[in-house]
Design an enzyme around this catalytic site. Structure first.
Site, PDB file in Angstrom:
ATOM      1  N   ASP A   1     -39.046  40.665  25.753  1.00 33.02           N
ATOM      2  CA  ASP A   1     -38.566  39.521  24.978  1.00 33.02           C
ATOM      3  C   ASP A   1     -37.966  39.969  23.656  1.00 33.02           C
ATOM      4  OD1 ASP A   1     -41.196  40.330  24.288  1.00 33.02           O
ATOM      5  OD2 ASP A   1     -41.552  38.469  23.216  1.00 33.02           O
ATOM      6  N   ASP A   2     -37.075  39.134  23.125  1.00 38.11           N
ATOM      7  CA  ASP A   2     -36.528  39.291  21.769  1.00 38.11           C
ATOM      8  C   ASP A   2     -35.929  40.668  21.527  1.00 38.11           C
ATOM      9  OD1 ASP A   2     -37.596  36.777  21.536  1.00 38.11           O
ATOM     10  OD2 ASP A   2     -39.332  37.399  20.379  1.00 38.11           O
TER      11      ASP A   2
ATOM     12  N   TYR B   1     -36.613  34.342  28.837  1.00 44.10           N
ATOM     13  CA  TYR B   1     -37.905  33.672  28.996  1.00 44.10           C
ATOM     14  C   TYR B   1     -37.842  32.184  28.709  1.00 44.10           C
ATOM     15  CZ  TYR B   1     -38.132  34.423  23.884  1.00 44.10           C
ATOM     16  OH  TYR B   1     -37.866  34.444  22.526  1.00 44.10           O
TER      17      TYR B   1
ATOM     18  N   TRP C   1     -46.190  30.834  28.942  1.00 46.55           N
ATOM     19  CA  TRP C   1     -46.453  31.345  27.591  1.00 46.55           C
ATOM     20  C   TRP C   1     -46.194  30.182  26.653  1.00 46.55           C
ATOM     21  CZ3 TRP C   1     -45.583  36.887  25.645  1.00 46.55           C
ATOM     22  CH2 TRP C   1     -45.562  36.942  24.254  1.00 46.55           C
TER      23      TRP C   1
ATOM     24  N   ASN D   1     -45.966  28.610  23.198  1.00 45.05           N
ATOM     25  CA  ASN D   1     -45.853  28.941  21.779  1.00 45.05           C
ATOM     26  C   ASN D   1     -46.444  27.827  20.913  1.00 45.05           C
ATOM     27  OD1 ASN D   1     -44.738  31.590  21.427  1.00 45.05           O
ATOM     28  ND2 ASN D   1     -42.896  30.832  22.438  1.00 45.05           N
TER      29      ASN D   1
ATOM     30  N   ASP E   1     -45.286  31.471  13.391  1.00 41.37           N
ATOM     31  CA  ASP E   1     -44.502  32.537  12.767  1.00 41.37           C
ATOM     32  C   ASP E   1     -43.093  32.080  12.401  1.00 41.37           C
ATOM     33  OD1 ASP E   1     -43.482  32.454  15.345  1.00 41.37           O
ATOM     34  OD2 ASP E   1     -44.124  34.478  15.892  1.00 41.37           O
TER      35      ASP E   1
END
Length: 854
Positions: free
Chosen positions: A288-289, A328, A384, A386, A391
């Site tokens: 990811d990212d 994702y 997943w 969040n 953050d």
């Protein structure tokens, strides 16, 4: 003069005396311009009376006979048939002569007792024969122990007198847990250990270790072994997970700089072997990212399949791999058969579990999003979630109920759920209490009831104070908004009842007391330490809200301008106050907006009363839902370092603008887009600047803006009330941010009189007919008296100044006609007929110098 609320509301709408009429128009429905719902979904469920028996997760089948009880005051005689649970009965007084407690597990014994054939399932009975716990497997028996522990901690078990109970229970989802996958400061070792015990107690069975800022998990050191201290800590975490029957999953994040060659493959295998030697038996790979060659889905699948063969199957005791793909989220995933998710579905080993965040990065768990991804990856996705991660909004703590999770889903729709919490681990427990409940007993999940139970379980000695803080600390003030303050009714000062006033005043008084009550009653010092910065600001919010309530009555009385304004400025937030609050926000949905709206409304009404016209204030408007938060005022705070953010992904047709309140000649527009003017991505890179008189017909001022952070237009006057920046076609899906949005900005040359000061641009705020802005006066300010002006009303803030200022009147030769020392924040100056200038000497904050006419 005594002025009623209705009269003051009329004054605020515009009164003609010494200026023009500037009435606010109210017939334009801005909702017609909005492209998404402005409402935050309410928390589902209701609070239940559990009659003193609190178990989390809520069991699937529970029968209680409260009239018949088992006396265990003499202790319990533990018969551990498999000899696996010696360390798990610390909450019980063991006695060889006590009541029998038998614990066993295994498919045969479980089948006889009617235990469901699912890992983690158990049956617990309390009756005249004693207590019997039977698990389908060791994990199931352990969960039966945790249920017994909660029963004995419940009020129903007071004085060790247990009601007869039968529980037949099992988990709905095979993977129920937590992913430490946030950006920011990773959890401390102590917090991780505390959380692992929490997971075990509430039947969460998975902990994925993947903090983004752990350099040995990610770049640059993913190829290297952990240093000795960190390795020892991980080993201790694994041991704690085993005690709590939690699967410790170590994740690696190599994608940003991985090379698809044999050397890096061996680096990855070496790292896995080092972690295996520490005791890790479950692994995940996060892609990811990232950007660059690491995003190649074909190479990702080749790596995963090879690892599955060379490492997972070769070891024999390693669980199936888990992967987080680069795509994702549905927001940017390629939906075609050539997309990475379809490549995963067609070529990735079926045993590998695939993470998925939903429609966007932070989103609800729905049947639609699971069907969409499952049809492509050809397996039930691993959700997943969040939440409660912050953050992306680090100034917020999320303490509200866990909701937005579809309760009709089964293990056929998702293989599990992993909550990504906040960097504040202890403060995340309230949300994780809800995640544990949902994942175990999905169909019967009651969000509001779970939250009420969690508050009492986590902070029993200060439950009411914690509840007050939590109910007002639930919203992100961003794209993934959460319901907040749902029991509190706020109002605008022109329309309320006495009952509404008294209820809100009482709530602010409760809020004010919360910090002291939490300090006195919260025994979890780790939680208290994490909450403390927010608790302090929360208490201040209670104080200023309470003071605003008192001010409303003084404002309505209207008989003492001096008393009202002095009290008003004392209740304003200073720049330091604002910085402290913005760093640790709560009450963003109702409490702080009420305070700001009430203070603004009183300022506007007071100015209108004194000036005879409505102030020149702009209101933010937008297609984005977050425009309703008070953060929209950051576009008008004369500070280019602060910004309003959309909080959601931009799309074609989105727009951000201002409502001037009435139709006027628009001559100039200045906008600063993005969080900076250099390399920020949160801006409209293709846009049109346009204006409208009615909000329906729009005229382009700048029709084709391309990659412009700084936008400036001047031209022939255009009659308009609304000005907006609208996005055109673009591939951008980032947020949008505006630092400044000015229409017809005040200019010294347009004042109509001379101004002598070292800071003329800033001094304009004393004459801009806007009581929201202010000028920090230092030294000397001298200004010319326009014709027809007979006096000035000074609206200042001298509440923190002791010396005060000197106000002098000067004749045409510059001689002093009169001189007055002023310490009050409110001052009325009557001009001498010979005076041509006014001079202010000293230090103060000037909100407005209002001229009084003949």
């Amino acid at each position: 003069m005594v002025i009623s609320r209705k009269v003051m509301a009329a004054l605020a709408a515009g009164v003609l005396t010494c200026g023009h009429v500037a009435a606010q128009e109210v017939d334009f429905d801005l909702s017609s311009q909005r492209s998404e719902s402005q409402d935050v979904l309410p928390v589902p469920g209701k609070k239940l009376d559990h009659q003193g028996l609190v178990i989390n997760p809520v069991p699937h089948q529970l029968t209680v006979d409260r009239n018949t009880r088992l006396d265990v005051t003499g202790g319990l005689r533990i018969i551990d048939k498999q000899e696996k649970f010696a360390e798990d009965f610390g909450f019980i007084a063991a006695s060889k002569k006590g009541v029998k407690l038998t614990i066993d597990f295994g498919t045969k014994v479980a089948s006889k007792q009617g235990v469901k054939a699912v890992s983690g399932a158990y049956v617990l009975t309390i009756d005249k024969k004693g207590i019997v716990i039977t698990g389908y497997d060791e994990q199931g028996a352990f969960y039966g122990i945790q249920t017994l522990k909660q029963i004995m901690e419940s009020p129903v078990a007071a004085e060790d007198n247990l009601p007869y109970i039968t529980i037949n229970d099992y988990p709905d989802l095979p993977n129920r847990g937590v992913v430490e996958g946030f950006y920011g400061t990773p959890w401390s070792h102590e917090v991780r250990m505390s959380l692992i015990d929490f997971y075990g107690k509430f039947k969460l069975n998975s902990y994925l270790y993947g903090p983004k800022d752990d350099p040995y998990h990610s770049c640059p050191n993913w190829r290297l072994p952990y240093p000795e201290k960190e390795a020892a800590n991980i080993k201790e975490l694994i041991q704690a997970c085993r005690r709590n029957r939690v699967n410790f999953v170590w994740a690696i994040h190599p994608g940003q700089d991985i090379k698809w060659n044999e050397e890096d493959y061996q680096n990855l295998v070496n790292k896995f072997n080092w972690m295996y030697d520490l005791g890790v038996r479950s692994f995940a790979i996060f892609f990811d990212d990232i950007s660059g060659e690491g995003t190649n889905p074909v190479k990702q699948v080749e790596l995963l399949n090879r690892l599955n063969t060379d490492f997972v199957k070769a070891k024999g005791d390693v669980s199936s791999l888990v992967v987080c793909p680069t795509d994702y989220s549905k927001l940017w995933a390629n939906p075609t058969p050539q997309g990475s998710l379809a490549i995963y579905g067609n070529t990735l080993d079926p045993s590998v579990q695939v993470f998925w965040t939903g429609d966007v990065v932070c989103s609800d768990l729905t049947k639609e999003t699971q069907d969409w991804v499952n049809s492509r990856i050809k397996r039930p996705a691993y959700f997943w979630w969040n939440y409660p991660v912050t953050d992306y909004v680090r100034h917020i703590l999320l303490q509200g109920p866990v909701y937005g999770l579809n309760t009709s889903l089964t293990a056929n729709d998702l293989c599990g759920i992993a909550s990504n919490p906040m960097e504040h681990g202890e403060a995340s427990k309230l949300a994780l209490y809800g995640v544990a409940d949902y994942a175990w007993n999905t169909a019967n999940y009651n969000a509001l009831d779970n939250w009420e139970r969690g508050l009492e379980v986590l902070v029993p000695q200060a439950k009411d104070a914690y509840r007050t803080f939590a109910i007002h600390s639930s919203d992100t003030e961003n794209g993934y908004r959460r319901d907040e303050s749902w029991e509190t009714e706020t109002f605008r000062i022109s329309n309320y009842t006495d009952a509404q006033y008294q209820a809100l005043l009482k709530e602010f008084e409760k809020v004010e007391k919360v910090p002291a009550e939490m300090e006195a009653g919260c025994t979890n010092k780790g939680l208290l330490k994490e909450l403390n910065p927010w608790l302090q600001e929360f208490g201040k919010l209670g104080t200023r809200g309470k003071n605003a309530m008192m001010l409303i009555k003084l404002y309505e009385d209207g008989s003492d301008n001096n008393a009202f304004w002095n009290k008003y400025v004392e209740n304003l937030m200073s720049e330091d106050d604002k910085k402290a609050y913005n760093a640790h926000k709560s009450g963003t949905m109702k409490l702080q907006p009420f305070y700001e709206h009430a203070m603004d409304d009183m300022a506007y009404g007071f100015y209108t009363k004194l000036a005879g016209k409505y102030p020149k204030v702009s209101r933010a408007i937008s297609s984005f839902a977050t425009i309703r938060s008070t953060s929209n005022k950051l576009m008008f705070d004369n500070d280019s370092t602060t910004f309003y953010t959309s909080g959601t992904a931009q799309k074609e047709g989105d727009w951000i603008g201002v409502d001037l309140g009435y139709v006027e000649d628009v001559k100039e527009v200045s906008i600063l887009q993005g969080r900076n003017s250099v390399d920020d991505v949160d801006y409209f890179d293709h846009a049109v600047l346009e204006c409208s008189a009615d909000g329906k017909t729009w005229t382009a001022l700048l029709p084709d803006l391309d990659k412009q952070y700084v936008i400036h237009w001047t031209g022939e006057p255009v009659k308009a009330r609304y000005v907006r920046l609208k996005r055109l076609d673009s591939k951008k899906t980032n947020y949008a941010a505006i630092r400044s949005f000015e229409v017809n900005p005040a200019k010294v040359e347009a004042l109509g009189f001379s101004l002598e000061t070292e800071k003329p641009t800033q001094a304009l705020y004393a004459f801009d007919e806007n009581p929201e802005t202010s000028y920090a006066q230092e030294g000397t300010l001298t200004f010319e008296i326009p014709q027809g002006v007979t006096g000035y009303t000074f609206l200042m803030n001298q509440s923190k100044q002791t010396a005060g200022i000197t106000v002098s009147q000067l004749d045409k030769k510059g001689n002093v006609i009169s001189e007055l020392a002023v310490k009050s924040s409110y001052f009325e100056l009557k001009l001498d007929k010979k005076a041509v200038k006014v001079q202010i000497t000293g230090t103060t904050e000037i909100f407005e110098l209002i001229p009084q006419c003949k």
